[in-house]
Design an enzyme around this catalytic site. Sequence first.
Site, PDB file in Angstrom:
ATOM      1  N   TYR A 101     -24.894  13.736  53.678  1.00 38.64           N
ATOM      2  CA  TYR A 101     -25.429  13.944  52.597  1.00 38.64           C
ATOM      3  C   TYR A 101     -24.992  15.070  51.656  1.00 38.64           C
ATOM      4  CZ  TYR A 101     -29.338  14.635  49.200  1.00 38.64           C
ATOM      5  OH  TYR A 101     -30.198  14.632  47.938  1.00 38.64           O
ATOM      6  N   ASP A 107     -19.188  21.529  53.728  1.00 38.82           N
ATOM      7  CA  ASP A 107     -20.604  21.463  53.037  1.00 38.82           C
ATOM      8  C   ASP A 107     -21.592  22.399  54.026  1.00 38.82           C
ATOM      9  OD1 ASP A 107     -23.033  21.488  51.352  1.00 38.82           O
ATOM     10  OD2 ASP A 107     -22.978  19.251  51.474  1.00 38.82           O
ATOM     11  N   LYS A 117     -29.828  26.362  50.246  1.00 40.02           N
ATOM     12  CA  LYS A 117     -30.896  26.681  51.313  1.00 40.02           C
ATOM     13  C   LYS A 117     -30.919  28.140  51.631  1.00 40.02           C
ATOM     14  CE  LYS A 117     -30.743  21.930  52.841  1.00 40.02           C
ATOM     15  NZ  LYS A 117     -31.981  21.135  52.517  1.00 40.02           N
TER      16      LYS A 117
HETATM   17  N1  PMP Z   1     -25.547  19.155  51.071  1.00 38.01           N
HETATM   18  C1  PMP Z   1     -26.467  19.109  52.389  1.00 38.01           C
HETATM   19  C2  PMP Z   1     -25.588  19.097  53.754  1.00 38.01           C
HETATM   20  C3  PMP Z   1     -27.628  19.070  52.482  1.00 38.01           C
HETATM   21  O1  PMP Z   1     -28.230  18.864  53.470  1.00 38.01           O
HETATM   22  C4  PMP Z   1     -28.335  18.979  51.068  1.00 38.01           C
HETATM   23  C5  PMP Z   1     -29.725  19.086  51.142  1.00 38.01           C
HETATM   24  N2  PMP Z   1     -30.543  18.553  52.294  1.00 38.01           N
HETATM   25  C6  PMP Z   1     -27.819  19.180  50.037  1.00 38.01           C
HETATM   26  C7  PMP Z   1     -26.092  19.445  50.003  1.00 38.01           C
HETATM   27  C8  PMP Z   1     -28.163  19.200  48.745  1.00 38.01           C
HETATM   28  O2  PMP Z   1     -29.157  20.509  48.664  1.00 38.01           O
HETATM   29  P1  PMP Z   1     -30.161  20.541  47.432  1.00 38.01           P
HETATM   30  O3  PMP Z   1     -31.431  19.692  47.989  1.00 38.01           O
HETATM   31  O4  PMP Z   1     -30.790  22.099  47.455  1.00 38.01           O
HETATM   32  O5  PMP Z   1     -29.956  19.870  46.162  1.00 38.01           O
END
Ligand code: PMP
Length: 439
Positions: free
Chosen positions: A143, A246, A274
Amino acid sequence: MANTSQSLFERGMKVLVEGVSSASRGPATFGGAPRYMSHGAGARLYDVDGREYIDWMMAFGALPLGHAHPAIVEVVSREILRGSHFATALEVEVEVAEILVGMLPHVDKVRFANTGTEACMAAFRLARGHTGRRKIIKFEGHYHGWADNILLNTNPMPIAALGHPNDPIRICDSSGIPPEAQADTIVCRWNDVEALERVMALHGAQAACVVTEGVMSNMGVIPPAPGYLMRMQELCQQYGALFYLDETVTGFRLAAGGCAELYGLTPDIVTYGKALGGGLPMAMIGGRADVMAGLEWGKVLHFGTHNAGRLALHVTKVMLQTMLADDQAGFRRIKNLGKAMADEVRKVAKHSNRHKIVVQGVNSMFQIFFTDLDEVTDYRDFCGHVDRAKFRDFALRLMDKGIYMNPSATLHSLSSVVHTEADIAATGVAIAQVLEEMP
Ligand code: PMP
């Protein structure tokens, strides 16, 4: 017993979609009313009825220092008196960028954003702008935010819907996304070198980037096979595609330098979110100077009224300084606590002859799988062999005993510096009781 959560849920359902603002907090995940929380302190969350929980979710990883850490309370209380947001250049922006560039060898420059999704959106555009190529190679079950181009093959699906592992069926995860938005996104099986070599031979020369989570963190916790990410990096170099790691989940959590440090990688582009904000919205894109130069005015566009929010930057600075103090003692502490917690669950699970459980973790993150497998190694293992309904039952029962884990098996649990050995022991006792009670 008072159940204010239930009555808030009933009120919320009338005015909020599903009573919440993100599906993982509401009935889609809980099967009914979620617990409405009122406050947090250290490793504890308290709900609106005054029930106390040991929090192993930590705002999906946003709280390496736990709730209401004194240093964060102090800095926010001080800085709010000087104004909430200016949308101007800031000294603290330079200071935090200096700390980040100093601690991340693969990052020459950074650009701040607010959320992981936004950072990922900018990173994809930057990768395309820098290379002049259109294709993006992503992996099943990974994701990278909810933007149109990348929201495919991220949800768990019945195994029969997935297609051949050499050519995964493309599954768009949302209505409202035109197929052409995803036309240049290639989906590949993860943790499978041969699958990646095949996809790179077919698409590598037209790929702007290969994007990966360092540890698969959106199907529980699935570590990379030894050497897999390094091979991915080599293949990117061979085909001239950017290697985009990521680290939204793993950054400032698995190690000071995230997965890049843990697995010895040198990504061309990285995104973080995060944990970076220590509880306030903060995210960033980072990378090599020549790649990051693409974000200069007139090239690849990235804007945002709330970018580099001063309160969030002050909290980020405090979070980084606290975690890095005493030769990175904070990072060592969350790692040791996370590993100890995973070991505790393994120990407790061994005594349960009624449920087969596999615990997978990397440093401060871990997940508990109800599965017939001995190891969950990729998305397909997860889809075909992890009992998500059973995990939800498990997590909801744990909640009744004062232990908070998100009831979705796709998510995971996390330690923070404020958890203690006593929290681990208490969680172990509750898990043993729940495993006894569960059908
Ligand atoms: N990249 C990864 C690997 C994630 O796990 C997430 C959120 N779970 C995101 C991007 C998106 O982050 P946000 O919820 O702060 O938009």
